[in-house]
Design an enzyme around this catalytic site. Sequence first.
Site, PDB file in Angstrom:
ATOM      1  N   SER A 129       0.804  -1.229   0.000  1.00  0.00           N
ATOM      2  CA  SER A 129       0.000   0.000   0.000  1.00  0.00           C
ATOM      3  C   SER A 129       0.837   1.280   0.000  1.00  0.00           C
ATOM      4  CB  SER A 129      -0.918  -0.003   1.227  1.00  0.00           C
ATOM      5  OG  SER A 129      -1.499   1.271   1.393  1.00  0.00           O
ATOM      6  N   ASN A 130       0.643   2.083  -1.038  1.00  0.00           N
ATOM      7  CA  ASN A 130       1.283   3.401  -1.081  1.00  0.00           C
ATOM      8  C   ASN A 130       0.658   4.318  -0.042  1.00  0.00           C
ATOM      9  OD1 ASN A 130       3.020   2.986  -3.422  1.00  0.00           O
ATOM     10  ND2 ASN A 130       1.124   2.893  -4.600  1.00  0.00           N
TER      11      ASN A 130
END
Length: 327
Positions: free
Chosen positions: A89-90
């Site tokens: 997840s960015n």
Amino acid sequence: MNRPAATARQPAGAPWTALPRVRLALLPTPLMRAERLEAALGCGLLLVKRDDLIGFGMAGNKARPLEFLLGAARARGAEVFVTGGGPGSNFCAAAAQAARSVGMGCELVIWGEPDSPNLALAVAAGARLRPTGGSQREAVDRQVAARLAELGPRGFGVPRGGSTPLGAVGFAAAAAELAAQLAAPPSVIVLPVGSGGSIAGLLAGLAAVDLEVPVLGVSVSRPPEEIAARVHALAAGCAALLGTTPPRPDACTFVDARGSGFGIASELERERARLALHTEGLLLDETYGAEALSVAVDRLADGAGAVVWWHTGGILPAVRTMMKGTA
Ligand SMILES: Cc1ncc(COP(=O)(O)O)c(C=O)c1O
């Protein structure tokens, strides 16, 4: 540390100016014409909205929702920002860095194997990881809610991707930013879609500034009907929060980009991403960037006069792919 002064050109009295906001991004991000890529592909006018250059860590597009989410968290006096997502997840990495920048702690509920450059960054920034111990994404939001119940007023949290009506406000403001940069309306705006908050905010913002441009969402993880319903609800919620006109349901359409699997680009998409790097120095990840660029190029090949492609970042996953030698 002092944040740079606000530089975003916002219409005077724009509805989002009334909301608490933490400045993270250097705005506006550039809108750039990709002339060498156009020549290499033999396609029409391609304008790139450079959120990869957003100027806060590796956050890309996710700096925009975090400005308003952390603004609200700070206004409520919360001490810990709680969210979650998948291992790559960015948003989680960006949230960890952003929470630190306002002196808050950060807890991240993570499904799957917690092994990625993004999570390494989050941990280095002091985030506490709370693995769900399973591979079900849905467990994340349940566990975020449970942790928030334990923390009480000390905690402020958001579901995966930060995609709530308030988070979407970041992209509503981005719509006004883009409108101020455009010499003429493009045929279409193309952007990648995961949890849907970015495109929902964009739609709400375009309606708020009365700019009628079709928007094409490149859905990387959900079937088009499912993401459409989710985005319309989020966009309506965002407009209600801002007190602006909700977007029309036909303001956007979705392309199903799950074909090669989540995070896996096809050979054609990789080839186009390589061209973007070789001609313009643009670095694209496989999950979002390569997929959305390819759809933008297809639209130009279909005769669209001018396309705005939103480059949303994804820099750390892109570097990892490059280092594996598959970029
Ligand atoms: C690089 C990048 N682009 C696009 C998206 C999609 O944004 P949204 O989740 O708001 O649809 C994400 C989501 O994490 C992302 O990390």
